[in-house]
Design an enzyme around this catalytic site. Sequence first.
Site, PDB file in Angstrom:
ATOM      1  N   LYS A  33       0.756  -0.837   0.377  1.00 57.03           N
ATOM      2  CA  LYS A  33       0.150  -0.249   0.167  1.00 57.03           C
ATOM      3  C   LYS A  33       0.502   1.260  -0.328  1.00 57.03           C
ATOM      4  O   LYS A  33       2.485   0.852   0.181  1.00 57.03           O
ATOM      5  CB  LYS A  33      -1.028   0.023   1.115  1.00 57.03           C
ATOM      6  CG  LYS A  33      -0.487  -0.315   2.827  1.00 57.03           C
ATOM      7  CD  LYS A  33      -1.198   0.352   3.906  1.00 57.03           C
ATOM      8  CE  LYS A  33      -0.699   0.286   5.177  1.00 57.03           C
ATOM      9  NZ  LYS A  33      -0.864  -0.083   6.096  1.00 57.03           N
ATOM     10  N   ARG A 129     -10.051   1.215  16.060  1.00 62.09           N
ATOM     11  CA  ARG A 129      -9.829   1.544  14.829  1.00 62.09           C
ATOM     12  C   ARG A 129     -11.045   1.522  14.198  1.00 62.09           C
ATOM     13  O   ARG A 129     -11.549   2.171  13.374  1.00 62.09           O
ATOM     14  CB  ARG A 129      -8.564   2.079  14.195  1.00 62.09           C
ATOM     15  CG  ARG A 129      -8.205   2.435  13.364  1.00 62.09           C
ATOM     16  CD  ARG A 129      -6.501   2.667  12.356  1.00 62.09           C
ATOM     17  NE  ARG A 129      -5.848   1.564  12.629  1.00 62.09           N
ATOM     18  CZ  ARG A 129      -4.986   1.116  11.285  1.00 62.09           C
ATOM     19  NH1 ARG A 129      -3.869   1.876  12.048  1.00 62.09           N
ATOM     20  NH2 ARG A 129      -4.592   0.043  11.192  1.00 62.09           N
ATOM     21  N   TYR A 253      18.394  29.056   7.677  1.00 65.53           N
ATOM     22  CA  TYR A 253      17.168  29.401   7.990  1.00 65.53           C
ATOM     23  C   TYR A 253      17.110  29.636   9.821  1.00 65.53           C
ATOM     24  O   TYR A 253      16.656  29.096  10.371  1.00 65.53           O
ATOM     25  CB  TYR A 253      15.968  28.544   7.752  1.00 65.53           C
ATOM     26  CG  TYR A 253      14.867  29.435   5.540  1.00 65.53           C
ATOM     27  CD1 TYR A 253      15.271  30.928   5.145  1.00 65.53           C
ATOM     28  CD2 TYR A 253      15.814  28.440   5.401  1.00 65.53           C
ATOM     29  CE1 TYR A 253      15.037  31.162   3.905  1.00 65.53           C
ATOM     30  CE2 TYR A 253      15.109  28.670   3.636  1.00 65.53           C
ATOM     31  CZ  TYR A 253      15.116  30.447   3.205  1.00 65.53           C
ATOM     32  OH  TYR A 253      14.763  30.247   1.824  1.00 65.53           O
ATOM     33  N   MET A 301      14.007  23.868   1.318  1.00 70.15           N
ATOM     34  CA  MET A 301      12.904  23.345   0.269  1.00 70.15           C
ATOM     35  C   MET A 301      14.085  21.874  -0.814  1.00 70.15           C
ATOM     36  O   MET A 301      13.221  20.937  -0.455  1.00 70.15           O
ATOM     37  CB  MET A 301      12.000  24.286  -0.623  1.00 70.15           C
ATOM     38  CG  MET A 301      11.772  23.334  -1.519  1.00 70.15           C
ATOM     39  SD  MET A 301      10.260  24.488  -2.647  1.00 70.15           S
ATOM     40  CE  MET A 301       9.426  25.279  -0.979  1.00 70.15           C
TER      41      MET A 301
END
Length: 363
Positions: A33, A129, A253, A301
């Site tokens: 999956k 769940r 950053y 990024m």
Amino acid sequence: MRPAHALIDLDALRHNYRFAKSLSKSRAFAVVKANAYGHGAVECAQALADDADAFAVACIEEALQLRAAGIRQPILLLEGWFEASELPLIVEHQLWSVVHHHGQVQELLAAQLGTPLHIWLKLDSGMHRVGFSPAEYAGLWQQLERSQNVASLASMTHFSRADEPETGRTEEQLATFQRVTRDLKGPTSLCNSPGVLAWPQAHGDWLRPGIMLYGATPFEFEQEHAARLKPVMQLQSKVIAVRELPAGEPIGYGSRFITQRPTRVGVVAMGYADGYPRHATDGTPVLVDGQRSQIIGRVSMDMLTLDLTDLPQSGLGSNVRLWGEGLNASEVASHAGTIAYQLFCNLNRVPRRFISSTSSFST
């Protein structure tokens, strides 16, 4: 071309599936999956086609992709169908399906299918769940057993804390499952990867190895069987720039990292747009030309920065491994407050290059 890529070792994938099978006499679904946990569902399924007893996916879209690629083994829909309109496709493509809520039961009983389905009835043994409660499970089993739309019934559940063997929760769930299904005739499936690796008494008839297929441990401690897994994905790139900075200079950053000494900084073509975790802390390990180094500064990024000060032989063009052989993804994940599952599934933009003893190709 930008050097960032993910190398997918299909021989390692086959090793891990065969290893899962070697731990038990049970059959095993290869869980592919979420694009095989980011590794490439079609390519991984095709690599396992000669070994896998069956495959498991989350939804019908994933199953149809495998059928279109020529996968002929049974494919189990782990979440069943989401709309009754999917039932004819399940019949057409000979899929197996989990049933885990009352809406699915009613849709199945009301359908006019022509060909009955192989159904895996989900018991909520304590995960809370999806699945049916212990009190209602046997009655639903008997109801489905009488339906002309059901060819066979199997029972299954899912462990919530199999990766934490000291908690006692798995023993509780196993006892509940055994009590509820004791008088029901049909195959059983209980074990996800930590169950396969650590709970042989719960193996049942069908295993469901997932993350272990891809060589990552589901445990936060050393575990003898998990140590024999081989990493399938090598996330790799290269150093594309080198900076020499004195002590006291900020990097990246937010100026999160301040150099404490004269520092040689390597810039790597890899960032959060590729799926590398932005929240990786200073000190997150990486391999540079096979030697351990560490991230310094916030992940951007498209780039990240690492410390080359103690690796004088490394520099522009050096090979960088972000996880894989020699650096388990689970270790990287622990520095980013996440898990290897998420690292793999978040892989984006970087091309995958598949290698095996018989062929190699890219996507």
